[in-house]
Write a protein that holds these residues in place. Structure first.
Motif, mmCIF file in Angstrom:
data_model
loop_
_atom_site.group_PDB
_atom_site.id
_atom_site.type_symbol
_atom_site.label_atom_id
_atom_site.label_comp_id
_atom_site.label_asym_id
_atom_site.label_seq_id
_atom_site.Cartn_x
_atom_site.Cartn_y
_atom_site.Cartn_z
ATOM 1 N N TRP A 138 5.882 8.384 -15.696
ATOM 2 C CA TRP A 138 7.087 9.215 -15.691
ATOM 3 C C TRP A 138 7.524 9.579 -14.270
ATOM 4 C CZ3 TRP A 138 11.414 10.492 -17.611
ATOM 5 C CH2 TRP A 138 11.985 11.772 -17.491
ATOM 6 N N GLU A 139 6.572 9.775 -13.374
ATOM 7 C CA GLU A 139 6.914 10.312 -12.054
ATOM 8 C C GLU A 139 7.224 9.263 -10.999
ATOM 9 O OE1 GLU A 139 3.641 12.379 -10.126
ATOM 10 O OE2 GLU A 139 2.577 10.503 -9.759
ATOM 11 N N TYR A 140 6.780 8.003 -11.170
ATOM 12 C CA TYR A 140 6.634 7.141 -9.992
ATOM 13 C C TYR A 140 7.912 6.480 -9.481
ATOM 14 C CZ TYR A 140 6.902 2.401 -11.917
ATOM 15 O OH TYR A 140 7.340 1.225 -12.453
ATOM 16 N N GLN A 141 8.987 6.586 -10.223
ATOM 17 C CA GLN A 141 10.238 5.995 -9.728
ATOM 18 C C GLN A 141 11.070 7.024 -8.988
ATOM 19 O OE1 GLN A 141 11.053 2.958 -9.550
ATOM 20 N NE2 GLN A 141 10.499 1.763 -11.368
ATOM 21 N N PRO A 142 11.588 6.778 -7.801
ATOM 22 C CA PRO A 142 11.483 5.527 -7.053
ATOM 23 C C PRO A 142 10.494 5.575 -5.895
ATOM 24 C CG PRO A 142 13.311 6.815 -6.201
ATOM 25 C CD PRO A 142 12.598 7.678 -7.221
ATOM 26 N N LEU A 143 9.692 6.624 -5.754
ATOM 27 C CA LEU A 143 8.915 6.765 -4.514
ATOM 28 C C LEU A 143 7.425 6.505 -4.668
ATOM 29 C CD1 LEU A 143 10.796 9.790 -2.874
ATOM 30 C CD2 LEU A 143 11.196 7.355 -2.588
ATOM 31 N N GLY A 144 6.987 6.069 -5.843
ATOM 32 C CA GLY A 144 5.591 5.681 -5.984
ATOM 33 C C GLY A 144 4.725 6.742 -6.621
ATOM 34 N N PRO A 145 3.432 6.435 -6.809
ATOM 35 C CA PRO A 145 2.508 7.366 -7.469
ATOM 36 C C PRO A 145 2.323 8.620 -6.621
ATOM 37 C CG PRO A 145 1.527 5.164 -7.193
ATOM 38 C CD PRO A 145 2.773 5.203 -6.374
ATOM 39 N N PHE A 146 2.202 9.756 -7.278
ATOM 40 C CA PHE A 146 2.077 11.020 -6.532
ATOM 41 C C PHE A 146 0.995 11.867 -7.207
ATOM 42 C CE2 PHE A 146 4.386 15.255 -5.550
ATOM 43 C CZ PHE A 146 3.691 15.424 -4.376
ATOM 44 N N LEU A 147 1.382 12.747 -8.122
ATOM 45 C CA LEU A 147 0.382 13.617 -8.741
ATOM 46 C C LEU A 147 -0.539 12.856 -9.702
ATOM 47 C CD1 LEU A 147 2.425 16.868 -9.453
ATOM 48 C CD2 LEU A 147 1.323 16.086 -7.358
ATOM 49 N N GLY A 176 0.837 -1.191 0.000
ATOM 50 C CA GLY A 176 0.000 0.000 0.000
ATOM 51 C C GLY A 176 0.868 1.235 0.000
ATOM 52 N N TYR A 177 0.232 2.385 -0.161
ATOM 53 C CA TYR A 177 0.974 3.645 -0.095
ATOM 54 C C TYR A 177 0.030 4.721 0.407
ATOM 55 C CZ TYR A 177 -1.452 5.078 -4.333
ATOM 56 O OH TYR A 177 -2.430 5.415 -5.228
ATOM 57 N N HIS A 178 0.629 5.794 0.881
ATOM 58 C CA HIS A 178 -0.162 6.905 1.375
ATOM 59 C C HIS A 178 -0.712 7.693 0.197
ATOM 60 C CE1 HIS A 178 1.474 5.961 5.258
ATOM 61 N NE2 HIS A 178 2.704 6.110 4.819
ATOM 62 N N GLY A 179 -1.991 8.026 0.255
ATOM 63 C CA GLY A 179 -2.611 8.851 -0.772
ATOM 64 C C GLY A 179 -2.882 10.244 -0.245
#
Lengths: 432, 432
Positions: free
Chosen positions: A247-256, A163-166
């Motif tokens: 494009w954005e998710y490496q290395p810390l995961g999905p964001f915007l 999981g990840y923080h949203g």
């Protein structure tokens, strides 16, 4: 254990409730609504009406701290109370709304009930933190296969409820339009990224979980108690900008790619209402590891899954102009989750992270093993390579401006009244 | 533009403020504190004292909405106000606390001031969402090198201010002990994961950013206005469980490895106090791409960096028993960030995600180009392969129970009074 509030034979004096697809007498979900622009308050969905809880309290028909907490204007305090308090309120609401209710109650109909169509729904709680899991194993496999055909699942998948923080601030109730995000994306055929409107906008079908009683920082929640920390369920559309994500998710995961908007169905369907639709967690396939001890409870394995039919519908501007029915993109079931909600709760708190009443979990996209139940366009269109043909003759690789996505969930089990979650819908607006 | 509140020649009648390492008259950071177990309220750090803002209001020495918002019990409303309101309060506080203050003010000393040592500090705001960036390029390079020696930075690093959503509920003020988390980890020499206490517990030196005025969902913040959305700064220790992180983070990023606890220094150092320590963003190395237009502002490039000395100190139980000074693990500078705070703000909102007053950003770990300024033990000990030798003769690969980490920040510039952030400290407790 089911009780008289699950009795399929009981009917409501609110006639639209009887046989209602979502909100019969046996459901009684709580939410926060405004009648005609008035102040937000707690309510209960019954047929095509909403029971006004402050009005019920004022009429002296409901009493006590739990009922007052359910009267809003947010349900965080109600969520904090736990199962016993919820069951008490449920039993009393069932009595008030059932055919057997005393005549004076029915005489108050105009004061106590609003037409749902005239009301605005709000988020049921002030969301402290929102966490999105990845427990749909078929989805994880489908997505992983697009990137790594021979080895779609990461080695941790069957050990860790990943999981990840949203983003909590951008969660909105069903019906709020979704603006297509701008962002950085770099398609494989371009050498440098550019900034502009998302080209691969997608939905994700998820179950949402509202957290009830929390835990103190540093104090894990044992798996055997994890279910007592759940206040209810909703549908969640985790709108996703696939090109921005790539494009954005490496290395810390999905964001915007995820945080521009998330939609939830506004009614909190309680664990009590869902009791008839509990089922055993499907046996893990031969060769899969058993869950580690801190994630394993016999009771949870026997009753921790939810047998809920899940449906995704799409309408396009053309379809609406022609008066066509919505196109069904998929039909699946929440039983297909690899991890139970209790395992998500126990895992989340296992390192000491504190959960709080009104926190929201997403299950992760739920895809059925069969292609007809895949929970995102990314999967259905195979990364955009196989456009979906709609009943209108149009095709979709991803969502276009003006498209509206509708999620639905429904529990059906022999001997019980079917209940539903109400809709989670959102229409795409052009980028700013 | 600096003004009379930055005049290094001005002194305070609170004698401990004159020459104070952190809180001279020219700083005036705001925070939330409790004197002797009383209710939380807003305050201002001045030397070794705290100015009690509700008491100042009650004495009629401060007036207006901004001052009332600063009086607490949280500073979210104060943060929402923006620069003009902050500057007005700052100018009045400067006047009240300077040597030139009218005699009646000084006569109220006992009512208005508390010894900081007798007070408990709280979080300055109810944190809506917490986002952690990755803007320390030396850190990203050092960490990337451990995994990919030939290609440490991801291709997106110089285009995207990489960040991820963190956990807001587990942020705590300096001084709250940090319980070592349990979690799943799978060292390379084991075939299956196990669950137990983190073995590679680390700190991360970061700058924290408190968000001020927010934006509406769907409405980006232009880079030229991004700095107006910042309410202040603090230190942030993004405690990290490296072994848990290594196992859990694929493909959605860090989760429980970070969310068991994050520590912030409790004082909000305002953009106004930091004006003298603004500096130009260092030129990007030859060959690096220019920021995309939505992240590029001439003013931000000229003034968007912060020249702040950053220090990490460690004490062990042995060192404390022997009365030894803390061991300095590193000394660096916030100038080394690859992205400015304004770029982080503009990027975060570029897809329409709404920021809210009291949101917290972390800069990402700040490491200097020189080894003496690396901001985590992971880097200093090269992944644990090169233990750090402490002044006590002990060594550390990662943190042990009883270790205490102290972060400090300090602005120093010729012609101005040096100011500091106060400490961000946390001691490791054994796992539950």
């Amino acid at each position: 254990m089911t009780d008289h509030t699950h009795d399929a034979g009981r009917r409501s004096w609110v006639s639209s409730a009887n046989g209602h697809a979502d909100f019969p007498l046996q459901n009684l979900p709580v939410g926060v609504f405004s009648p005609h622009g008035a102040a937000p308050r707690g309510g209960v969905a019954i047929g095509d009406r909403i029971l006004d809880l402050p009005a019920v309290l004022e009429a002296g028909l409901l009493k006590g701290d739990a009922a007052e907490a359910a009267a809003g204007p947010t349900l965080n305090a109600f969520m904090a109370l736990g199962a016993a308090a919820r069951a008490t309120v449920r039993a009393r609401l069932f009595e008030l709304l059932s055919d057997g209710a005393p005549a004076p109650v029915r005489g108050l109909e105009a004061r106590l009930l609003h037409r749902a169509a005239d009301c605005t729904m709000h988020l049921p709680a002030a969301i402290g933190d929102y966490t999105d899991f990845y427990a749909g194993i078929q989805h994880a496999t489908n997505v992983g296969r697009l990137l790594r055909p021979d080895n779609p699942l990461m080695p941790n998948y069957k050990y860790v409820p990943v999981g990840y923080h949203g983003r909590a601030s951008s969660v909105r109730p069903s019906g709020v339009p979704v603006r297509r995000p701008n962002g950085q994306r770099k398609p494989a055929n371009e050498t440098v990224p550019s900034h502009g409107p998302c080209r691969n906008l997608d939905y994700e079908l998820e179950l949402g979980v509202w957290i009830g009683p929390g835990n103190e920082l540093g104090e894990p929640i044992p798996i055997g108690q994890a279910h007592t920390h759940v206040a209810g369920f909703c549908l969640l559309n985790d709108w996703s900008a696939r090109d921005i994500q790539g494009w954005e998710y490496q290395p810390l995961g999905p964001f915007l790619a995820k945080s521009f908007h998330s939609s939830v169905s506004p009614w909190v369907v309680t664990p009590e209402a869902l009791l008839p639709f509990r089922s055993a967690q499907p046996a893990r396939p031969e060769g899969d590891p058993a869950p580690l001890p801190h994630l394993l409870s016999e009771h949870d394995q026997q009753h921790g899954a939810l047998d809920l039919e899940l449906e995704v519908l799409l309408t396009t501007p053309t379809m609406r102009a022609r008066g066509m029915d919505a196109h069904r993109l998929s039909i699946g079931n929440a039983r297909h989750l690899y991890w139970t909600v209790a395992q998500m709760v126990a895992h989340h708190a296992s390192g000491g992270c504190n959960l709080q009443p009104g926190d929201l979990f997403g299950s992760g996209t739920i895809s059925a093993p069969e292609e007809t139940g895949w929970g995102s366009l990314l999967e259905i269109s195979m990364g955009g390579r196989r456009p979906v043909e709609l009943a209108s003759g149009e095709t979709r690789r991803f969502l276009e401006d003006g498209d509206e996505v509708i999620l639905r969930a429904r529990g059906v089990r022999a001997g019980f009244a079917p209940i539903g979650f109400g809709e989670c819908r959102g229409m795409i607006l052009p980028a700013a």
